[in-house]
Design a protein around this motif. Structure first.
Motif, mmCIF file in Angstrom:
data_model
loop_
_atom_site.group_PDB
_atom_site.id
_atom_site.type_symbol
_atom_site.label_atom_id
_atom_site.label_comp_id
_atom_site.label_asym_id
_atom_site.label_seq_id
_atom_site.Cartn_x
_atom_site.Cartn_y
_atom_site.Cartn_z
ATOM 1 N N THR A 112 0.832 -1.204 0.000
ATOM 2 C CA THR A 112 0.000 0.000 0.000
ATOM 3 C C THR A 112 0.862 1.247 0.000
ATOM 4 O O THR A 112 0.599 2.195 -0.759
ATOM 5 C CB THR A 112 -0.947 0.004 1.217
ATOM 6 O OG1 THR A 112 -1.772 -1.164 1.168
ATOM 7 C CG2 THR A 112 -1.814 1.246 1.240
ATOM 8 N N LEU A 113 1.905 1.265 0.809
ATOM 9 C CA LEU A 113 2.810 2.412 0.846
ATOM 10 C C LEU A 113 3.523 2.613 -0.486
ATOM 11 O O LEU A 113 3.673 3.746 -0.958
ATOM 12 C CB LEU A 113 3.818 2.259 1.982
ATOM 13 C CG LEU A 113 3.252 2.419 3.397
ATOM 14 C CD1 LEU A 113 4.325 2.094 4.430
ATOM 15 C CD2 LEU A 113 2.716 3.821 3.617
ATOM 16 N N MET A 116 1.035 4.073 -2.950
ATOM 17 C CA MET A 116 0.771 5.484 -2.643
ATOM 18 C C MET A 116 1.947 6.367 -3.072
ATOM 19 O O MET A 116 1.744 7.441 -3.648
ATOM 20 C CB MET A 116 0.478 5.651 -1.146
ATOM 21 C CG MET A 116 -0.853 5.059 -0.739
ATOM 22 S SD MET A 116 -1.108 5.043 1.044
ATOM 23 C CE MET A 116 -1.211 6.764 1.397
ATOM 24 N N CYS A 117 3.166 5.920 -2.796
ATOM 25 C CA CYS A 117 4.348 6.711 -3.160
ATOM 26 C C CYS A 117 4.499 6.818 -4.679
ATOM 27 O O CYS A 117 4.761 7.910 -5.206
ATOM 28 C CB CYS A 117 5.601 6.097 -2.544
ATOM 29 S SG CYS A 117 5.680 6.285 -0.754
ATOM 30 N N THR A 119 2.171 6.497 -6.930
ATOM 31 C CA THR A 119 1.083 7.334 -7.442
ATOM 32 C C THR A 119 1.369 8.804 -7.189
ATOM 33 O O THR A 119 1.192 9.646 -8.080
ATOM 34 C CB THR A 119 -0.253 6.932 -6.788
ATOM 35 O OG1 THR A 119 -0.505 5.556 -7.050
ATOM 36 C CG2 THR A 119 -1.397 7.776 -7.318
ATOM 37 N N GLY A 120 1.842 9.120 -5.995
ATOM 38 C CA GLY A 120 2.173 10.511 -5.675
ATOM 39 C C GLY A 120 3.278 11.052 -6.561
ATOM 40 O O GLY A 120 3.195 12.183 -7.054
#
Length: 130
Positions: A112-113, A116-117, A119-120
């Protein structure tokens, strides 16, 4: 013309106080998104398209947040019911309560991290691109 505006105001106030009707309105936006996706064959879920329409209407002030608030809060409040089967599956597999479960949890958190990273960073790079 004045009587018509009074009826619209009464309807608006009724909608603002009626949670089940707001839920129907949210579901109508979902259904409209589904129909739009089927007609245009765009590769996006209908629910996403419906919620983008809601976002657009909220941003342009054509839809008041009070018109969907109670219905959306009901969905969020009872969303745990949608995850009951997943919780029961964990109870059926006792091995997930030990070290195996901790490993699975670690993989879920790390992946998940990472998502998220990435995608960011992708969004950041896309915004900086001329």
């Amino acid at each position: 013309m004045g009587g018509n505006e009074g009826a619209v105001d009464r309807l608006r106030r009724f909608l603002h106080r009626n949670g089940p009707l707001q839920l129907v309105l949210v579901l109508a936006f979902w259904l409209a998104g589904q129909v739009l996706v089927m007609l245009t064959r765009i590769p996006v879920p209908g629910g996403v398209v419906g919620m983008l329409v809601v976002l657009l209407l909220l941003a342009t002030k054509h839809l008041s947040i009070l018109s969907v608030r109670r219905g959306a809060e009901w969905l969020i409040r009872d969303m745990v019911l949608f995850f009951v089967p997943a919780a029961l599956a964990v109870l059926d597999h006792r091995e997930l309560m030990g070290i195996v479960g901790l490993k699975v949890f670690a993989v879920i958190v790390c992946s998940t991290l990472v998502v998220m990273c990435v995608t960011g960073l992708t969004v950041d790079l896309s915004c900086r691109r001329p």
